[in-house]
Design a protein around this motif. Structure first.
Motif, PDB file in Angstrom:
ATOM      1  N   ALA A  90      51.448  19.605  80.069  1.00 44.71           N
ATOM      2  CA  ALA A  90      50.224  20.317  80.450  1.00 44.71           C
ATOM      3  C   ALA A  90      50.585  21.645  81.109  1.00 44.71           C
ATOM      4  N   SER A  91      49.986  22.714  80.640  1.00 39.22           N
ATOM      5  CA  SER A  91      50.317  24.057  81.095  1.00 39.22           C
ATOM      6  C   SER A  91      49.075  24.697  81.707  1.00 39.22           C
ATOM      7  N   ALA A  92      49.292  25.677  82.599  1.00 39.57           N
ATOM      8  CA  ALA A  92      48.147  26.307  83.272  1.00 39.57           C
ATOM      9  C   ALA A  92      48.512  27.699  83.751  1.00 39.57           C
ATOM     10  N   ILE A  93      47.486  28.482  84.026  1.00 38.02           N
ATOM     11  CA  ILE A  93      47.632  29.795  84.644  1.00 38.02           C
ATOM     12  C   ILE A  93      47.057  29.698  86.044  1.00 38.02           C
ATOM     13  N   LEU A  94      47.841  30.102  87.033  1.00 38.22           N
ATOM     14  CA  LEU A  94      47.379  30.179  88.420  1.00 38.22           C
ATOM     15  C   LEU A  94      47.176  31.647  88.730  1.00 38.22           C
ATOM     16  N   GLU A  95      45.964  32.009  89.166  1.00 35.32           N
ATOM     17  CA  GLU A  95      45.656  33.416  89.399  1.00 35.32           C
ATOM     18  C   GLU A  95      44.791  33.578  90.640  1.00 35.32           C
ATOM     19  N   PHE A  96      44.839  34.769  91.221  1.00 38.11           N
ATOM     20  CA  PHE A  96      43.920  35.122  92.294  1.00 38.11           C
ATOM     21  C   PHE A  96      42.594  35.530  91.671  1.00 38.11           C
ATOM     22  N   VAL A  97      41.491  35.109  92.261  1.00 33.07           N
ATOM     23  CA  VAL A  97      40.176  35.510  91.768  1.00 33.07           C
ATOM     24  C   VAL A  97      39.868  36.922  92.263  1.00 33.07           C
ATOM     25  N   ASP A  98      38.973  37.599  91.581  1.00 40.27           N
ATOM     26  CA  ASP A  98      38.510  38.948  91.923  1.00 40.27           C
ATOM     27  C   ASP A  98      39.626  39.986  91.895  1.00 40.27           C
ATOM     28  N   GLY A  99      40.704  39.698  91.222  1.00 36.77           N
ATOM     29  CA  GLY A  99      41.808  40.644  91.128  1.00 36.77           C
ATOM     30  C   GLY A  99      41.775  41.399  89.809  1.00 36.77           C
ATOM     31  N   PRO A 100      42.758  42.265  89.597  1.00 35.16           N
ATOM     32  CA  PRO A 100      42.794  43.022  88.351  1.00 35.16           C
ATOM     33  C   PRO A 100      43.122  42.159  87.136  1.00 35.16           C
ATOM     34  N   LYS A 101      43.715  40.988  87.329  1.00 31.82           N
ATOM     35  CA  LYS A 101      44.071  40.113  86.215  1.00 31.82           C
ATOM     36  C   LYS A 101      43.168  38.884  86.150  1.00 31.82           C
ATOM     37  N   ASP A 102      41.951  38.981  86.629  1.00 33.77           N
ATOM     38  CA  ASP A 102      41.022  37.861  86.655  1.00 33.77           C
ATOM     39  C   ASP A 102      40.527  37.579  85.234  1.00 33.77           C
ATOM     40  N   LEU A 103      40.916  36.438  84.677  1.00 30.61           N
ATOM     41  CA  LEU A 103      40.560  36.110  83.301  1.00 30.61           C
ATOM     42  C   LEU A 103      39.080  35.809  83.133  1.00 30.61           C
ATOM     43  N   ARG A 104      38.464  35.150  84.113  1.00 30.82           N
ATOM     44  CA  ARG A 104      37.037  34.834  83.986  1.00 30.82           C
ATOM     45  C   ARG A 104      36.198  36.112  83.966  1.00 30.82           C
ATOM     46  N   PHE A 105      36.608  37.096  84.746  1.00 34.45           N
ATOM     47  CA  PHE A 105      35.911  38.391  84.749  1.00 34.45           C
ATOM     48  C   PHE A 105      35.987  39.020  83.360  1.00 34.45           C
ATOM     49  N   ALA A 106      37.190  39.035  82.769  1.00 31.23           N
ATOM     50  CA  ALA A 106      37.377  39.650  81.457  1.00 31.23           C
ATOM     51  C   ALA A 106      36.643  38.871  80.361  1.00 31.23           C
ATOM     52  N   MET A 107      36.677  37.538  80.437  1.00 32.83           N
ATOM     53  CA  MET A 107      36.009  36.737  79.417  1.00 32.83           C
ATOM     54  C   MET A 107      34.493  36.870  79.499  1.00 32.83           C
ATOM     55  N   THR A 108      33.968  36.963  80.705  1.00 32.66           N
ATOM     56  CA  THR A 108      32.524  37.144  80.870  1.00 32.66           C
ATOM     57  C   THR A 108      32.100  38.522  80.366  1.00 32.66           C
ATOM     58  N   ALA A 109      32.915  39.538  80.665  1.00 32.07           N
ATOM     59  CA  ALA A 109      32.611  40.880  80.165  1.00 32.07           C
ATOM     60  C   ALA A 109      32.661  40.907  78.645  1.00 32.07           C
ATOM     61  N   ALA A 110      33.596  40.190  78.038  1.00 32.17           N
ATOM     62  CA  ALA A 110      33.686  40.135  76.579  1.00 32.17           C
ATOM     63  C   ALA A 110      32.462  39.444  75.981  1.00 32.17           C
ATOM     64  N   ALA A 111      31.978  38.392  76.644  1.00 28.01           N
ATOM     65  CA  ALA A 111      30.790  37.688  76.156  1.00 28.01           C
ATOM     66  C   ALA A 111      29.560  38.590  76.228  1.00 28.01           C
ATOM     67  N   VAL A 112      29.428  39.343  77.317  1.00 31.51           N
ATOM     68  CA  VAL A 112      28.293  40.262  77.450  1.00 31.51           C
ATOM     69  C   VAL A 112      28.393  41.383  76.419  1.00 31.51           C
ATOM     70  N   ALA A 113      29.607  41.905  76.201  1.00 30.95           N
ATOM     71  CA  ALA A 113      29.793  42.979  75.210  1.00 30.95           C
ATOM     72  C   ALA A 113      29.440  42.487  73.807  1.00 30.95           C
ATOM     73  N   ARG A 114      29.824  41.272  73.493  1.00 32.58           N
ATOM     74  CA  ARG A 114      29.513  40.721  72.174  1.00 32.58           C
ATOM     75  C   ARG A 114      28.009  40.518  72.015  1.00 32.58           C
ATOM     76  N   ASP A 115      27.357  40.026  73.061  1.00 32.32           N
ATOM     77  CA  ASP A 115      25.903  39.849  72.999  1.00 32.32           C
ATOM     78  C   ASP A 115      25.203  41.190  72.798  1.00 32.32           C
ATOM     79  N   ARG A 116      25.674  42.225  73.491  1.00 24.79           N
ATOM     80  CA  ARG A 116      25.059  43.547  73.332  1.00 24.79           C
ATOM     81  C   ARG A 116      25.296  44.099  71.933  1.00 24.79           C
ATOM     82  N   ALA A 117      26.498  43.884  71.394  1.00 24.29           N
ATOM     83  CA  ALA A 117      26.817  44.390  70.053  1.00 24.29           C
ATOM     84  C   ALA A 117      25.971  43.695  68.990  1.00 24.29           C
ATOM     85  N   LEU A 118      25.665  42.429  69.188  1.00 25.16           N
ATOM     86  CA  LEU A 118      24.857  41.685  68.231  1.00 25.16           C
ATOM     87  C   LEU A 118      23.364  41.813  68.508  1.00 25.16           C
ATOM     88  N   GLY A 119      23.014  42.496  69.605  1.00 28.38           N
ATOM     89  CA  GLY A 119      21.612  42.739  69.922  1.00 28.38           C
ATOM     90  C   GLY A 119      20.856  41.509  70.371  1.00 28.38           C
TER      91      GLY A 119
END
Length: 194
Positions: free
Chosen positions: A112-141
């Motif tokens: 079992a593998s995992a990523i340990l990260e600080f939240v609210d940092g420059p490498k925050d994966l949840r921030f990037a994934m949420t932004a990608a989901a919003v960008a995709r929703d906007r692109a698809l209207g």
């Protein structure tokens, strides 16, 4: 006594080796803000990292000495810990780190593998994934769904200038055209989309 209560994971190491491993993981986490390791190691290192940020928030001589005892390169990392990271988490009541499960690192052992990260940092994966989901929703209207809106509020709750940073990330991801739809109504190959 089989199946007894275990207060922490022993990680198949004796006490000194386990402590050295956790100190090394936490030192790397403070230095890089995101590390990839096995899931049990990440969960144990998360406990020590949370305590380290709590020490940084106290910001007194005792907490500096205890943090010096945890980090392997304190002369390099104490300014970052008691400066940037302390300021980032000053208003946050807890939950400074996040463990995300990933695919196994090795194809041979399948551990079992995992990523340990600080939240609210420059490498925050949840921030990037949420932004990608919003960008995709906007692109698809279309409107963002309930889960995306919930994640958006979570990633922006304690982040300084969160709205601006989030909108910038959405614009950058939107320029990448990850949804396969551009302004002309054609896909990446240039053919019209039905």
């Amino acid at each position: 006594m089989a199946g007894g209560l275990v207060k922490y994971r022993h990680l198949s190491r004796d006490s000194a080796h386990r402590q050295a491993l956790l100190r090394n993981l936490v030192t790397s986490l403070v230095k890089h803000e995101s590390i990839h390791t096995t899931w049990p190691k990440a969960k144990e290192a998360q406990r020590l990292a949370e305590k380290l940020i709590t020490l940084a928030k106290r910001n007194n001589e005792t907490s500096r000495r205890r943090a010096t005892g945890i980090l392997y390169t304190p002369h390099d990392l104490l300014p970052k810990l008691f400066g940037e990271l302390r300021k980032r988490y000053l208003e946050r009541p807890g939950g400074y780190t996040r463990v995300l499960r990933t695919e196994p690192k090795s194809t041979y052992d399948q551990g079992a593998s995992a990523i340990l990260e600080f939240v609210d940092g420059p490498k925050d994966l949840r921030f990037a994934m949420t932004a990608a989901a919003v960008a995709r929703d906007r692109a698809l209207g279309r409107k963002s769904n309930e889960l995306t809106l919930k994640n958006r509020s979570k990633v922006l709750r304690y982040r300084d200038n969160g709205e601006k940073a989030f909108d910038d990330m959405v614009k950058r991801i939107g320029k990448l055209d990850l949804a396969g739809v551009n302004k002309g109504g054609a896909d990446k190959s240039g053919e019209a989309v039905a």
